[in-house]
Design a protein around this motif. Sequence first.
Motif, PDB file in Angstrom:
ATOM      1  N   GLU A 187      -1.246   5.776  -0.957  1.00 52.43           N
ATOM      2  CA  GLU A 187      -0.592   5.361  -2.201  1.00 52.43           C
ATOM      3  C   GLU A 187       0.108   4.018  -2.064  1.00 52.43           C
ATOM      4  N   HIS A 188       0.815   3.809  -0.976  1.00 52.34           N
ATOM      5  CA  HIS A 188       1.675   2.637  -0.845  1.00 52.34           C
ATOM      6  C   HIS A 188       1.051   1.486  -0.074  1.00 52.34           C
ATOM      7  N   ASN A 189       0.166   1.789   0.884  1.00 49.22           N
ATOM      8  CA  ASN A 189      -0.348   0.755   1.784  1.00 49.22           C
ATOM      9  C   ASN A 189      -1.831   0.481   1.649  1.00 49.22           C
ATOM     10  N   ASP A 190      -2.528   1.265   0.833  1.00 49.58           N
ATOM     11  CA  ASP A 190      -3.970   1.103   0.647  1.00 49.58           C
ATOM     12  C   ASP A 190      -4.704   1.049   1.988  1.00 49.58           C
ATOM     13  N   THR A 191      -4.347   1.960   2.892  1.00 52.44           N
ATOM     14  CA  THR A 191      -4.979   1.955   4.211  1.00 52.44           C
ATOM     15  C   THR A 191      -6.470   2.238   4.096  1.00 52.44           C
ATOM     16  N   PHE A 232      -4.931   4.525  -4.063  1.00 50.41           N
ATOM     17  CA  PHE A 232      -3.878   3.512  -3.970  1.00 50.41           C
ATOM     18  C   PHE A 232      -3.163   3.482  -5.310  1.00 50.41           C
ATOM     19  N   SER A 233      -1.843   3.474  -5.292  1.00 49.46           N
ATOM     20  CA  SER A 233      -1.083   3.552  -6.547  1.00 49.46           C
ATOM     21  C   SER A 233      -1.300   2.335  -7.427  1.00 49.46           C
ATOM     22  N   ASN A 234      -1.641   1.206  -6.818  1.00 48.91           N
ATOM     23  CA  ASN A 234      -1.955  -0.006  -7.572  1.00 48.91           C
ATOM     24  C   ASN A 234      -0.779  -0.510  -8.402  1.00 48.91           C
ATOM     25  N   GLY A 235       0.400   0.020  -8.144  1.00 48.49           N
ATOM     26  CA  GLY A 235       1.586  -0.471  -8.831  1.00 48.49           C
ATOM     27  C   GLY A 235       1.938  -1.860  -8.352  1.00 48.49           C
ATOM     28  N   GLU A 236       2.587  -2.620  -9.196  1.00 50.73           N
ATOM     29  CA  GLU A 236       2.883  -4.022  -8.886  1.00 50.73           C
ATOM     30  C   GLU A 236       3.618  -4.194  -7.561  1.00 50.73           C
ATOM     31  N   ARG A 237       4.618  -3.348  -7.294  1.00 53.02           N
ATOM     32  CA  ARG A 237       5.370  -3.528  -6.055  1.00 53.02           C
ATOM     33  C   ARG A 237       4.521  -3.227  -4.830  1.00 53.02           C
ATOM     34  N   HIS A 238       3.623  -2.234  -4.916  1.00 56.45           N
ATOM     35  CA  HIS A 238       2.785  -1.910  -3.766  1.00 56.45           C
ATOM     36  C   HIS A 238       1.707  -2.968  -3.551  1.00 56.45           C
ATOM     37  N   VAL A 239       1.118  -3.459  -4.611  1.00 53.63           N
ATOM     38  CA  VAL A 239       0.118  -4.522  -4.495  1.00 53.63           C
ATOM     39  C   VAL A 239       0.758  -5.758  -3.874  1.00 53.63           C
ATOM     40  N   GLY A 240       1.950  -6.090  -4.333  1.00 54.03           N
ATOM     41  CA  GLY A 240       2.655  -7.249  -3.794  1.00 54.03           C
ATOM     42  C   GLY A 240       2.940  -7.111  -2.311  1.00 54.03           C
ATOM     43  N   ARG A 241       3.321  -5.933  -1.901  1.00 51.92           N
ATOM     44  CA  ARG A 241       3.625  -5.705  -0.483  1.00 51.92           C
ATOM     45  C   ARG A 241       2.370  -5.774   0.377  1.00 51.92           C
ATOM     46  N   VAL A 242       1.284  -5.175  -0.088  1.00 47.27           N
ATOM     47  CA  VAL A 242       0.026  -5.247   0.659  1.00 47.27           C
ATOM     48  C   VAL A 242      -0.437  -6.696   0.742  1.00 47.27           C
TER      49      VAL A 242
END
Length: 152
Positions: A97-101, A128-138
Amino acid sequence: MKIAIGADHAGYRLKDVIVPLLESLGHEIEDVGCDCSQSVDYPDYAMPVCESVVSGKAERGILICGTGIGMSIAANKVPGIRCALVHDLFSAQATREHNDTNVLAMGERIIGPGVAEEIVKVWLSTPFSNGERHVGRVNKVMEIEKKFNSRP
């Protein structure tokens, strides 16, 4: 989904449990070995799995050694790989969800086959949650990778 899988001598028995599970779930498998208890070097099995994932030949990869630590270290040296060492269901879900491993590492000496099977199911089924904050972090992680891989 096509999944590349590899293990060293300390993880091959768990690999032999996971491969039939993946097949029963309808996945295509690329098994790069190993298939024995004779001592081998984990990077020799991590690299073909990771190469298959970054080339697009496989969508995901699974690596198994005694602890999962060596495999995860080796895997994360490959540009484009986001490998997580997972030994519980919450981490399996969160890392997708958070890291798109795209690669999962596990340790045969740490978890039993039942837990490993459940981890694989959760990891494969969680998007992958694909939320803005997670995409930005990846994306930030990938920028770090680019920075250090472009050095002479």
